[in-house]
Motif scaffolding. Structure first.
Motif, short mmCIF file in Angstrom:
data_model
loop_
_atom_site.label_atom_id
_atom_site.label_comp_id
_atom_site.label_asym_id
_atom_site.label_seq_id
_atom_site.Cartn_x
_atom_site.Cartn_y
_atom_site.Cartn_z
N GLU A 134 0.87 -1.20 0.00
CA GLU A 134 0.00 0.00 0.00
C GLU A 134 0.89 1.23 0.00
N ASP A 135 0.66 2.14 -0.95
CA ASP A 135 1.55 3.31 -1.01
C ASP A 135 1.05 4.48 -0.17
N ASP A 166 -2.70 -3.40 -2.95
CA ASP A 166 -3.24 -2.20 -3.58
C ASP A 166 -2.88 -2.27 -5.06
N GLY A 184 -3.17 0.59 -7.35
CA GLY A 184 -2.57 1.84 -7.82
C GLY A 184 -1.30 2.15 -7.05
N LYS A 210 -12.00 0.29 -1.62
CA LYS A 210 -11.77 1.37 -0.65
C LYS A 210 -12.85 2.42 -0.79
#
Ligand code: CA
Length: 235
Positions: free
Chosen positions: A9-10, A58, A60, A110
């Motif tokens: 997850e960024d 995630d 993206g 999300k």
């Protein structure tokens, strides 16, 4: 030993929140903020034969799509045993189907609540654990009892007669109870790879199963539809 999770997850805030929540639940959490970092960690863990039990992925990511890690994991020798839950803001039906067909175990859009994530993780991990040893062959929820080994289905103690195709379809759903199976997965498993476009077969046979196994087939409580994606058997 604590179940190991790799969180990819960024978003630093979400990463921090999830990391904390998962640690509190007793998971051993590693995290990666980029695709390259996640791939490097997976490669290193695979070399030590310590791939995580579950990856929260995630899509993206700043340096490439998370789908690439899923494809790599599923192509890797031992990667098939790793459960993958996609966590993404993207939520087109087509993408969801592609991911499930591509080997993702579940998909969470999300924003989601931590409670829901934890519940989905438990289902996926339980299923993975079962798949590693043996798939579910005995299912008993409420009045419905399915015994795949004995080829028997009963409802409130009364035997239910199913046609061979109905049984095959119900068996697919039972082996992975609690998890959505896509139209393609079900059509391939029941009818064969050349039937993946014949979704009307599924509609027909699901209607027949519901007529036999649901109190109110119009409002199914057991054989559930994931709109546009597939079907699942409630746990
Ligand atoms: Ca992101």
């Amino acid at each position: 030993m604590n179940t190991s999770v790799l969180l990819v997850e960024d978003d630093p805030e979400l990463r921090h929140t999830l990391r904390q929540a998962l640690s509190v639940e007793g998971y051993a959490v590693r995290s990666a903020a980029s695709l390259a970092d996640a791939q490097a960690q997976c490669a290193a863990l695979a070399a030590m034969r310590q791939l995580p039990a579950l990856v929260l992925l995630d899509l993206g990511l700043p340096d490439g799509p998370g789908q690439r890690l899923l494809a790599r994991l599923r192509a890797a020798e031992r990667g098939a045993v790793v459960a993958v839950i996609v966590i993404s803001a993207q939520h087109s039906e087509e993408e969801k189907i592609r991911l499930l067909d591509g080997g993702a175990d579940d998909y969470l859009v999300k924003p989601f609540g931590v409670g829901e994530l934890l519940a989905r993780m438990r289902v996926v991990l339980r299923r993975r654990g079962q798949v590693q040893f043996a798939a579910t062959t005995h299912y008993e929820v409420g009045a419905l009892c399915i015994d795949l080994a004995a080829h028997r289905v009963s409802l409130a103690g009364e035997p239910v007669h199913l046609t061979p195709t109905e049984f095959k379809l119900l068996a697919c759903l039972t082996r992975q109870a609690g998890c959505v199976l896509t139209h393609r997965q079900l059509l391939t498993q029941v009818w064969g790879a050349e039937f993946t476009e014949h979704t009307h077969y599924l509609r027909l046979y699901m209607a027949q199963l519901r007529a036999k196994l649901e109190a109110n087939p119009a409002d199914p409580q057991r054989l559930l539809t994931e709109p546009g994606v597939g079907y699942w058997l409630a746990e």
